[in-house]
Write a protein that holds these residues in place. Sequence first.
Motif, short mmCIF file in Angstrom:
data_model
loop_
_atom_site.label_atom_id
_atom_site.label_comp_id
_atom_site.label_asym_id
_atom_site.label_seq_id
_atom_site.Cartn_x
_atom_site.Cartn_y
_atom_site.Cartn_z
N UNK A 1 0.83 -1.20 0.00
CA UNK A 1 0.00 0.00 0.00
C UNK A 1 0.87 1.25 0.00
N UNK A 2 1.95 1.19 0.76
CA UNK A 2 2.87 2.33 0.81
C UNK A 2 3.45 2.62 -0.57
N UNK A 3 3.84 1.56 -1.31
CA UNK A 3 4.39 1.73 -2.66
C UNK A 3 3.34 2.26 -3.62
N UNK A 4 2.11 1.76 -3.49
CA UNK A 4 1.02 2.23 -4.35
C UNK A 4 0.79 3.73 -4.19
N UNK A 5 0.75 4.18 -2.95
CA UNK A 5 0.52 5.60 -2.69
C UNK A 5 1.68 6.45 -3.20
N UNK A 6 2.90 5.96 -3.05
CA UNK A 6 4.05 6.71 -3.54
C UNK A 6 4.02 6.83 -5.07
N UNK A 7 3.66 5.74 -5.74
CA UNK A 7 3.55 5.77 -7.21
C UNK A 7 2.46 6.74 -7.65
N UNK A 8 1.34 6.74 -6.92
CA UNK A 8 0.23 7.63 -7.26
C UNK A 8 0.64 9.09 -7.11
N UNK A 9 1.37 9.40 -6.07
CA UNK A 9 1.84 10.78 -5.86
C UNK A 9 2.76 11.20 -6.99
N UNK A 10 3.70 10.34 -7.37
CA UNK A 10 4.61 10.66 -8.46
C UNK A 10 3.87 10.86 -9.78
N UNK A 11 2.85 10.04 -10.01
CA UNK A 11 2.04 10.18 -11.23
C UNK A 11 1.32 11.52 -11.24
N UNK A 12 0.78 11.91 -10.09
CA UNK A 12 0.08 13.20 -10.02
C UNK A 12 1.03 14.35 -10.25
N UNK A 13 2.25 14.26 -9.72
CA UNK A 13 3.21 15.34 -9.87
C UNK A 13 3.70 15.48 -11.31
N UNK A 14 3.60 14.42 -12.10
CA UNK A 14 3.99 14.50 -13.50
C UNK A 14 2.97 15.28 -14.33
N UNK A 15 1.74 15.36 -13.86
CA UNK A 15 0.67 15.99 -14.62
C UNK A 15 0.78 17.51 -14.55
N UNK A 16 0.86 18.14 -15.71
CA UNK A 16 0.93 19.60 -15.75
C UNK A 16 -0.42 20.23 -15.44
N UNK A 17 -1.49 19.53 -15.74
CA UNK A 17 -2.83 20.09 -15.54
C UNK A 17 -3.35 19.84 -14.13
N UNK A 18 -2.68 18.97 -13.36
CA UNK A 18 -3.17 18.67 -12.01
C UNK A 18 -4.38 17.76 -12.00
N UNK A 19 -4.61 16.99 -13.10
CA UNK A 19 -5.86 16.23 -13.20
C UNK A 19 -5.89 15.02 -12.27
#
Length: 776
Positions: free
Chosen positions: A501-519
């Motif tokens: 679960x910890x790894x999943x949340x970390x991956x999700x945060x990194x994915x969100x930070x890659x988004x320029x639109x903040x979607x």
Amino acid sequence: MDLIEIKDHKSTVRHIIHLLHNLFIGFHKSTFFCFFLFLSLFRKCFLPDTVPRTSRRSCNDNYRTIFTQHKDYLKKQVENIRERVLNPDSQKPHGSIDTTLYITEGEYKAVDVEHGVAQVEVRGSEDTQINYNDIFNPLPGQNGPIRAVLTKGAPGIGKTVLVQRFISDWADGKANQDIDVVILLPLRLLNRIKREISLQQLLSQLYPSLQEWVNSVKLEDYQILFIFFALDECNLPLNFEQNRKLSDISQKASVDTLVTSLIMGSLVPNARIWITSRHVASDQIPPEVIDKVTEVRGFTDVQKEEYFKRHISDEGLAERIISHIKASRSIQAMCRLPVFCWIAATVLQQMEFSDEIPTTLTEMFIHFLLIQTTSRHKYQGDNKSAKQDTLEAQKHNILKLAELAFKQLNEGNLMFSHNDLKQCGLDKTEALVYSGLCTATLKGQAAIFGEMYTFVQITIQEFLAALYIFVSYVKEDTEALRPLLMKKSSMQKIPRKHPSLEELLRCAVNSALESKSGHLDLFVRFLHGMAMESNQKVLRVLLACQQDNPRYISNPDCLKRAAQNLKDIKRKDISPDRWINLLYCLVEIHDTTVHQEVQAFMHSETGALKRLKPAHCSALASTLMMAAMPMDEFDLKKYKTSDEGRRRLVPAVRSCKKALLADCRLTAKSCEIVASALKAPRSLLRELDMSHNNMQDSGVKHLSSGLRNSNCKLETLRLSACGITGKGCELLASALTANPAHLKELDLSSNHLKEAQLRTLQSIKENPESALEILR
């Protein structure tokens, strides 16, 4: 004399002038030239553009009929706003379900995090509140008409309602009657047009009732308003610099070229433009084409109470709900969003007031999902087991909707087709009737797109997307998680097997930070909320796991590690505002340590924290911007922190009069934030020192955009030893020429400037209109 008589009168005058023109046709050339000059001036002064325009319309009654039909069509589209609470088919006129929204001229000077759910209160200020029907009226002291207006606001803040009310009042003849035709262009719809098309074809296909008019007249002869709705939902590149500038409505081009040509004014140049957008997406529009910026700020505290009193017939229940909202700072802040008030009213009316009352965003949406699903089906009694049985029966449809939500959100789609439903194993009856969370839309435009679908609100799509990922994690469906785990970022560590679960949340945060639109920002916040044991117990039917199974119930140590990951992330390419937004994931897992430590730091003379971590700096910047009074001086160097921490503190310049940012290793990205403070309506900044930062010309470009803005009142600017060359100097000179009345002192010493640029600056100083007194 009514409008038609005035038009006929002007037409008669025009014919008399032409008759005089013919009588004098035999005059000597010089005499004729003088008379023709007089004639031209007369026509320009007394018969402006309305002459050809009105004569064409008055000569053809069909157009009047066409306009009436178009108004009726638009009115049907917007006159009812569905409140899909318990009965999705119930409708109420918009005037009866929504209180007045708070709209201001200009942006909120405190940071408005992207989804509008942070603890940022609307406080009394000097900002001018305006009526939605007056957005095209010039600002005080502004000369000339307003052609393009940009309206910003967080999702759910009321931008949709604003547009609907504006159109409805125009169609009813109550306001803005100088506008002949309103063209609503939802950008989520335009995304789906892949072929080249002309503006003439586009309007004819979107609005068939206008086809005869579009194909028969010059659009320039009419006052048209194009409303580009929801810029944040636009997947077009919006390449304003490289796109060709169209001028012919019959010329075919990409939709992107049509949109940029209309906004820039080369296509239908006299048309008015209204763009609505989330904050993070609004930067795609060149500021020089926008004449006026407005912001929708949702409900004030008084309006929040008014909303609940009008929507809840039981006065005692309404008062208890209002008291509960006041007791939770998080929910109180979120209730400035009308859409969240709707969700809160739905949830809190159905719940008994106990310790289980929702206090976070995720908790509120989970209960909203349960109510929306179970209340649509009859069952005996009002007990929890009956609701869980109903939820079990609808489990398939909910999870398929969640799959649809994530797949479309991950691709940036907020509108989908019948084929998209089928790919997720849904038919439209299941999607629309069973859930009440999804709705058909654009029925009147089926000729070009077919029937399209969307979630009733984008926030619901983001919530369901998070639900899909969390359920996939519980089921150990690594394939379903792959789109989230395999982002391109070099920071992403892809687990070789099913992630923790910890790894999943970390991956999700990194994915969100890659988004320029903040979607994906709010999606990540919901995903953290679902990591809470209490929320998993409520969702246990959908999660398909036993309540006492410790494998899927996150333990406190897991949440502590997830919280620490949020605090420790270090990425230089991320905006400080995004970090502030990310911190609210901590709220969802009930971690308040950062804000508590910051509060202790601010109230301690010695400083409870000897050294601020980057996460502390994000929280501190948010706190400083929400302070009741602006700071006289903000000295960045006095805060003991890392370079990254200082960068995250920079947004605080939006709420200070004097900003000392010298020798703090700031970059061009920081200059962009400072420029936003200079552009803000009633900008506070009067003195700015950014010396000895390696910002170079790219940073100066951002600063110059702020300096040239009419809102900028900066008096002192120090940029000594910043690596500025002649190009940067030219940018500064251009900005000072555009806005010369305020800057008194400019320090450019120890930069790489040439004699020619120095002479240019000296000439600006010698200009009588320039306030510049000291030039180094």
